[in-house]
Design a protein around this motif. Structure first.
Motif, short mmCIF file in Angstrom:
data_model
loop_
_atom_site.label_atom_id
_atom_site.label_comp_id
_atom_site.label_asym_id
_atom_site.label_seq_id
_atom_site.Cartn_x
_atom_site.Cartn_y
_atom_site.Cartn_z
N LYS A 177 -60.50 65.17 21.19
CA LYS A 177 -60.23 66.14 22.26
C LYS A 177 -60.53 65.56 23.63
N ASP A 235 -50.44 62.42 12.13
CA ASP A 235 -49.76 63.55 11.47
C ASP A 235 -50.77 64.39 10.70
N GLY A 248 -52.73 66.85 12.90
CA GLY A 248 -52.01 68.05 13.34
C GLY A 248 -52.19 68.40 14.80
N GLU A 249 -52.45 69.68 15.07
CA GLU A 249 -52.40 70.21 16.43
C GLU A 249 -53.44 69.61 17.36
N ILE A 250 -54.52 69.10 16.83
CA ILE A 250 -55.55 68.54 17.70
C ILE A 250 -55.01 67.38 18.53
N CYS A 251 -53.91 66.77 18.06
CA CYS A 251 -53.33 65.63 18.77
C CYS A 251 -52.27 66.05 19.79
N ASP A 252 -51.96 67.34 19.87
CA ASP A 252 -50.96 67.82 20.82
C ASP A 252 -51.42 67.57 22.25
N LYS A 289 -51.56 64.81 23.81
CA LYS A 289 -52.12 63.47 24.00
C LYS A 289 -50.99 62.43 24.04
N HIS A 299 -49.48 59.43 22.43
CA HIS A 299 -49.56 58.81 21.11
C HIS A 299 -49.07 57.37 21.17
#
Length: 258
Positions: A26, A39, A42-46, A48, A50
């Motif tokens: 985060k 993948d 999941g959503e925690i990587c939204d 950011k 990549h």
């Protein structure tokens, strides 16, 4: 100061990602990883940035993570399991070591603050699925000879057999390496019974997880692939059955006190 988190995210189940690992991700603007690991998160990587490099590009991933962090971007270099066990953490420090010895020309890397965040390893996840297989002394051996000579690997397997360690095999089989697991099995059969329990864990803690309990004598590389970890009990490990539930544990020696 520039910041690089070196993060292990566990075997795959989001519930097994440590809170500290979640915090590191985060806090990062840039995530460097093999795409599957992102993948799974999941959503925690939204939101950011990549940076997805394929398998085989581990050195490139480590260099990129150091470069991003040195440029002022808070960065997380991510691996599944524990990033310090057969994973990316060692490459980061190897590159820093090379910089300090003059073999690299990236002095900016030395200004990066590095924090390693551990994760639950595949061997721990597998052992938990069947009970307490790692209840006594254990070791791990990677059967991949891409970076380590086979002569060294099989010497270590033999030593683990002599020492009667529970042994977890990482990278047991791949498309190009289909014989090493059976060779390691044959070495261990010199030191422990064919009835020794063996855990075969595929895609541990993920949606398509498959757990198989077999014996050392029945272990065969054809039943294993690159997504699988194999753990072999020691000479005292026990396989017990309670109705439809099976457990494997390795005694620590409490029998004398019971």
């Amino acid at each position: 100061m520039s910041k690089l988190f070196v993060v292990g995210t566990g075997p795959g189940d989001l519930a097994l990602v440590a809170p500290k690992a979640m915090h590191a991700i985060k806090a990062s603007s840039d995530l460097v990883a093999y795409g599957l690991y992102l993948d799974l998160l999941g959503e925690i990587c939204d939101g950011k940035n990549h940076h997805d490099l394929p398998l085989g590009e581990e050195i490139g991933r480590a260099r990129l993570a150091l470069d991003l962090a040195a440029s002022g971007k808070t960065t997380a270099l991510i691996s599944s399991g524990d990033i310090g066990i057969y994973a990316m953490a060692t490459l980061v420090f190897e590159l820093l070591d090379r910089q300090l010895s003059g073999e690299e020309q990236h002095p900016e890397w030395l200004g990066v603050e590095i924090e390693v965040v551990p994760g639950i390893s595949a061997m721990q996840a597998g052992a938990s699925r069947v009970g307490a297989l790692l209840g006594h002394d254990f070791c791990t051996v990677s059967l991949s000879d891409l970076l380590t000579p086979w002569e060294t690997i099989i010497k270590r397997v033999d030593a683990a057999g002599q020492g009667d360690f529970v042994i977890s095999f990482y990278n047991p089989v791949s498309k190009k390496r289909d014989w090493q697991l059976n060779a390691a099995r044959d070495v261990l059969l010199k030191y422990r019974p064919a009835s020794t329990p063996v855990l075969i864990g595929r895609q541990l803690t993920r949606e398509d997880e498959r757990i198989t309990i077999t014996t050392l004598g029945q272990l065969d590389g054809k039943d294993v692939d690159m997504f699988t970890m194999v753990s072999v009990g020691n000479s005292e490990s026990r396989h017990i059955v309670n109705g439809q539930k099976e457990w494997v544990y390795t005694p620590r020696g409490y029998q004398k006190k019971l």
